[in-house]
Write an enzyme that holds these catalytic residues in place. Structure first.
Site, PDB file in Angstrom:
ATOM      1  N   TRP A 348       0.833  -1.214   0.000  1.00 24.17           N
ATOM      2  CA  TRP A 348       0.000   0.000   0.000  1.00 24.17           C
ATOM      3  C   TRP A 348       0.867   1.264   0.000  1.00 24.17           C
ATOM      4  O   TRP A 348       0.362   2.358  -0.227  1.00 24.17           O
ATOM      5  CB  TRP A 348      -0.944   0.006   1.210  1.00 24.17           C
ATOM      6  CG  TRP A 348      -0.257   0.227   2.560  1.00 24.17           C
ATOM      7  CD1 TRP A 348       0.868  -0.373   3.013  1.00 24.17           C
ATOM      8  CD2 TRP A 348      -0.677   1.121   3.602  1.00 24.17           C
ATOM      9  NE1 TRP A 348       1.170   0.066   4.280  1.00 24.17           N
ATOM     10  CE2 TRP A 348       0.238   0.978   4.674  1.00 24.17           C
ATOM     11  CE3 TRP A 348      -1.752   1.989   3.743  1.00 24.17           C
ATOM     12  CZ2 TRP A 348       0.117   1.702   5.866  1.00 24.17           C
ATOM     13  CZ3 TRP A 348      -1.867   2.701   4.932  1.00 24.17           C
ATOM     14  CH2 TRP A 348      -0.940   2.565   5.973  1.00 24.17           C
ATOM     15  N   ASP A 349       2.181   1.096   0.239  1.00 26.23           N
ATOM     16  CA  ASP A 349       3.112   2.224   0.219  1.00 26.23           C
ATOM     17  C   ASP A 349       2.913   3.060  -1.046  1.00 26.23           C
ATOM     18  O   ASP A 349       2.999   4.283  -1.018  1.00 26.23           O
ATOM     19  CB  ASP A 349       4.572   1.734   0.223  1.00 26.23           C
ATOM     20  CG  ASP A 349       4.891   0.782   1.365  1.00 26.23           C
ATOM     21  OD1 ASP A 349       4.028  -0.048   1.697  1.00 26.23           O
ATOM     22  OD2 ASP A 349       6.004   0.847   1.905  1.00 26.23           O
ATOM     23  N   GLU A 475       0.763  -3.275  12.176  1.00 27.50           N
ATOM     24  CA  GLU A 475       1.059  -4.717  12.109  1.00 27.50           C
ATOM     25  C   GLU A 475       1.384  -5.331  13.463  1.00 27.50           C
ATOM     26  O   GLU A 475       1.722  -6.507  13.543  1.00 27.50           O
ATOM     27  CB  GLU A 475       2.203  -4.950  11.121  1.00 27.50           C
ATOM     28  CG  GLU A 475       1.801  -4.566   9.705  1.00 27.50           C
ATOM     29  CD  GLU A 475       2.875  -4.846   8.669  1.00 27.50           C
ATOM     30  OE1 GLU A 475       4.005  -5.162   9.047  1.00 27.50           O
ATOM     31  OE2 GLU A 475       2.556  -4.745   7.471  1.00 27.50           O
ATOM     32  N   LYS A 572       2.844  -0.320  15.789  1.00 22.95           N
ATOM     33  CA  LYS A 572       4.053  -0.189  14.982  1.00 22.95           C
ATOM     34  C   LYS A 572       4.024   1.149  14.221  1.00 22.95           C
ATOM     35  O   LYS A 572       5.048   1.744  13.938  1.00 22.95           O
ATOM     36  CB  LYS A 572       4.072  -1.354  13.987  1.00 22.95           C
ATOM     37  CG  LYS A 572       5.286  -1.435  13.119  1.00 22.95           C
ATOM     38  CD  LYS A 572       5.172  -2.642  12.188  1.00 22.95           C
ATOM     39  CE  LYS A 572       6.365  -2.772  11.267  1.00 22.95           C
ATOM     40  NZ  LYS A 572       6.155  -3.816  10.249  1.00 22.95           N
ATOM     41  N   GLN A 573       2.805   1.596  13.880  1.00 26.52           N
ATOM     42  CA  GLN A 573       2.683   2.752  12.994  1.00 26.52           C
ATOM     43  C   GLN A 573       1.305   3.384  13.107  1.00 26.52           C
ATOM     44  O   GLN A 573       0.409   2.832  13.753  1.00 26.52           O
ATOM     45  CB  GLN A 573       2.920   2.300  11.564  1.00 26.52           C
ATOM     46  CG  GLN A 573       1.904   1.265  11.084  1.00 26.52           C
ATOM     47  CD  GLN A 573       2.454   0.413   9.966  1.00 26.52           C
ATOM     48  OE1 GLN A 573       2.916  -0.697  10.190  1.00 26.52           O
ATOM     49  NE2 GLN A 573       2.418   0.930   8.754  1.00 26.52           N
TER      50      GLN A 573
HETATM   51  C1  BGC Z   1       4.957  -1.721   7.270  1.00 20.50           C
HETATM   52  C2  BGC Z   1       3.938  -1.783   6.172  1.00 20.50           C
HETATM   53  C3  BGC Z   1       4.614  -1.449   4.853  1.00 20.50           C
HETATM   54  C4  BGC Z   1       5.784  -2.385   4.622  1.00 20.50           C
HETATM   55  C5  BGC Z   1       6.570  -2.028   3.379  1.00 20.50           C
HETATM   56  C6  BGC Z   1       6.091  -2.667   6.941  1.00 20.50           C
HETATM   57  O1  BGC Z   1       7.088  -2.550   7.910  1.00 20.50           O
HETATM   58  O2  BGC Z   1       4.389  -2.086   8.498  1.00 20.50           O
HETATM   59  O3  BGC Z   1       2.910  -0.848   6.424  1.00 20.50           O
HETATM   60  O4  BGC Z   1       3.699  -1.573   3.821  1.00 20.50           O
HETATM   61  O5  BGC Z   1       6.673  -2.282   5.714  1.00 20.50           O
HETATM   62  O6  BGC Z   1       7.133  -0.773   3.488  1.00 20.50           O
END
Ligand code: BGC
Length: 716
Positions: A348-349, A475, A572-573
């Site tokens: 999704w980035d 995550e 995490k985010q």
């Molecule tokens: C993040 C995801 C991201 C992926 C690729 C992961 O560490 O939690 O949101 O899409 O990295 O960058």
């Protein structure tokens, strides 16, 4: 503008291979030394073509139904980087005192010229002194072309100089056990592979076919010396002090995904390339970049720190350009074309972080990204069936060509929000461009398929539409009911699809079902805390002791079992904060502010996608110290290697995120069906912010300046 690093630092070799890589959306080459490295030196020597992958087994020890058992991986293609340099009997080697001494060493990325250079002033053990200047380019004007200009100037050397150019097809991918963010072991991917010496030019042409995907790649290599065609790989010259010899190495790549007979195509392309002198290729590159910066450049004016951000912002935007797909057969990988991190996968980035800046500054590239997703609809439909859904499409969490390549479903396939992210990007594209041709040919179809998935995935419970058993962006919290981000995004997808579809004359009764689900969508809210809980059970969990966790145990994902993380309130985010950023209309200011302050305390920012969003929301809330501090960390994340893994590749989402923080956060840009508007909040030391946005075909220069207590916004 130039990004420069002076001095030779052996510990940063891998990092600099990433930071100074050359890419043009089609091919990418890590910035490795042509001369190679002594045994035991860490290097990821790589060249990649966007969308060129092999498949490998992903064994699932407990083989439950529907688990992905195979994944796509970006392959390292033939290595054309090598050039050996001999001065008489001495080899150029910058690594040890036994061979010689470095007098000066500099690397430079010129973001206006579109080249990366290395300049080494070196004295051999026997006192032979030379200056080596290597300039590399991945051409934007001719995407199949990569060039190396290898110039050796003698300072005091008299004698024979020998240059030997290499081109090997025997390469493997890189591996690093113990880090789930890269492949665990080095693997070779080439089945049939040959390197021809092509007559009459005596250049070399490597043709290799990936063992399982069957994709064939060709790299053709030819040389010129001092501007004249050179039919070989070995070159010798009698040097005198002050004399310069320049070897030009031309590499043209082609692949069978883009057309048949890649070898013939590469050779034909090479003829055109060689018919023009190198300076003309440089000129075309510069012209491309002049045009790019006209709309992409962003300038902050203010105190010294404010202005110091300009270089880092340029770097981020340049990386987005290098990583953005050159055609719709591929997407924007999390690491662009700079390395093998995440095995070259798109997440999704692309849609949520890289897409917004491209949409406002290079809408045609944003369109290419959407076309890529549209092209993978058949695979997304198959994926939906595999997961038990009817008449709909589910996009893969990670992929190269459209097949699900995630082996860990709780923090992978279960991230159904990927569907919502793609639909959100389609709606943003519609707002920014009004491109009804795309909407008719592809956009509406994407929206409808995604909405059908939401209807099939969710259901009504006590009159509310609920979505259970999915994972949101965070995550560290997996497989939950009613993830706020997912539900809010689904609501947005459903209501905008109804609106756009009706406008386009589509009147199918399914629109009524979409409308009903959107209106009944359950968005969790906790009246006691005044915040939106991340999901139904999130607030019941104990808090993770972030302050008591030793520094060395971050990122948590590398030190704790996922289940231990899932049982705690630890993020995490940005998750709820992310949805408040993109969908602020679904919460009031009080809930947005309280949620921000609540989640801020429990977020580790272990993902590079986190801080830019916290920055944007803090800026919109007027929490300027916090916003500035998040911005500082985000804007230089790769340059400072803050996450200690930029060696595996740049973080394209963070690069896009830095732009989002600046333009959507500090400048307060909102993009709606009615147009663009700005509600700025600049940090104290900033006086002015200037940039350009393209809206419905119009290029609009924007200037935001302090004006007493408020701001003056001029557009045009
Ligand atoms: C993040 C995801 C991201 C992926 C690729 C992961 O560490 O939690 O949101 O899409 O990295 O960058």
């Amino acid at each position: 503008m130039k990004y420069t690093v002076e001095g030779f630092d052996r510990d940063k070799l891998l990092l600099h291979e990433t930071l100074f890589h050359n890419a043009n959306g089609y091919l990418g080459v890590r910035s490795c030394f042509e001369e190679g490295y002594p045994e035991g030196t860490d290097s990821i020597r790589g060249m990649y073509i966007n969308g060129v992958y092999n498949t490998v087994d992903m064994p699932q020890p407990e083989a439950f139904f529907g688990f992905a058992t195979e994944k796509e991986v970006l392959v390292n293609i033939a290595d054309p980087q090598s050039i050996d340099l001999m001065l008489g009997k001495e080899n150029l080697c910058v690594f040890c005192d036994l061979c010689g001494e470095i007098i000066s060493f500099k690397r430079e990325l010129d973001m206006d010229a579109g080249t990366a250079a290395r300049r080494v002033h070196w004295r051999s053990k026997k006192g032979k002194e030379i200056i080596l200047t290597v300039t590399r380019m991945a051409s934007f004007a001719r995407r199949s072309l990569f060039t190396i200009e290898y110039a050796v100037t003698s300072v005091n050397f008299t004698g024979e100089l020998r240059l030997t150019s290499g081109h090997t097809h025997q390469v493997t991918n890189h591996g690093s056990p113990g880090d789930p963010r890269v492949a665990d072991k080095p693997l070779g991917h080439w089945g049939r592979s040959v390197n021809y010496i092509s007559e009459p030019e005596r250049g070399s042409t490597a043709v290799s076919t990936a063992s399982r995907s069957g994709i064939t790649v060709c790299t053709a290599v030819r040389h010129k010396v001092n501007g004249l065609y050179w039919d070989g790989h070995d070159f010798t010259a009698q040097m005198k002090p002050g004399m310069t010899v320049t070897l030009e190495k031309y590499v043209v790549a082609s692949d069978s995904r883009r057309g048949s007979r890649p070898m013939i195509r590469a050779d034909n392309e090479m003829k055109k390339v060689l018919s023009r002198p190198l300076p003309e290729h440089y000129k075309a590159q510069k012209a491309f970049l002049t045009k790019f910066w006209k709309t992409a450049a962003v300038t902050i004016e203010g105190d010294a720190e404010a202005e110091s951000f300009n270089l880092a912002m340029r770097y981020n935007l340049y990386q987005l350009l290098q990583s953005a797909p050159a055609d719709s057969l591929c997407g924007m990988a999390a690491k662009g074309l700079s390395g093998e991190g995440y095995e070259g996968h798109c997440f999704w980035d692309g849609e949520m972080f890289a897409f917004p800046p491209l949409l406002l500054t290079q809408p045609e590239t944003a369109l290419t990204m959407l076309r890529f997703r549209h092209g993978t609809l058949p695979k997304a439909r198959e994926n939906a069936r595999l997961l038990g859904h009817k008449n709909s499409a589910l996009f893969p969490w990670r992929t190269i060509s459209g097949a699900e390549s995630s082996g860990y479903f709780p923090a992978g396939t279960a991230q159904y929000h990927i569907n919502g992210d793609i639909a959100y990007a389609v709606v943003q594209y519609y707002f920014a461009t009004g491109d009804m041709d795309f909407m008719r040919k592809a956009g509406l179809e994407l929206l409808l398929e995604i909405c059908r998935l939401w209807l099939d995935l969710g259901h009504y419970h006590n009159g509310r539409f609920v979505i259970n058993g999915v994972t949101g962006p965070d995550e560290y919290t997996c497989m939950v009911n009613n993830n706020y981000y997912t539900n809010a995004l689904a609501k947005h997808n459903l209501s905008w699809t109804v609106h756009i579809a009706r406008k386009m004359g589509y009147t199918h009764p399914e629109l009524e079902d979409f409308k009903r689900a959107a209106e009944a969508m359950y968005l969790p809210y906790d009246a006691v805390l005044g915040i939106n809980p991340q999901d139904d059970s999130f607030l019941q969990k104990p808090l993770w002791d972030i302050d008591g966790t030793p520094e060395s145990r971050f990122p948590l994902l590398l030190h704790y079992h996922p289940m231990q993380l899932f049982r705690h309130q630890v993020c995490k985010q940005a998750d709820v904060v992310m949805s408040h950023f993109i969908l602020e209309e679904y919460a009031d200011k009080d809930a947005i502010e309280k949620s921000f302050l609540y989640y801020e305390k429990i977020t580790t920012h272990d993902s590079s996608l986190s801080k830019p969003i916290f920055c944007a929301v803090a800026a919109r809330l007027g929490l300027m110290d916090k916003a500035l501090s998040y911005f500082r960390d985000s804007v230089s994340l790769d340059l400072n290697d803050t996450h200690s893994n930029s060696a595996d590749g740049i973080h394209t989402a963070n690069s896009g995120g830095a732009y989002i923080a600046l333009i959507y956060g500090f400048a307060g840009l909102r993009l709606t069906e009615d147009g663009v508007s700005f509600t700025p909040h600049l940090p104290e030391g900033w006086n002015r912010l200037s940039f350009t946005v393209i809206h419905k075909g119009k290029t609009i220069p924007v200037r935001i300046e302090r004006d007493g207590e408020g701001y003056q916004v001029s557009m045009g």
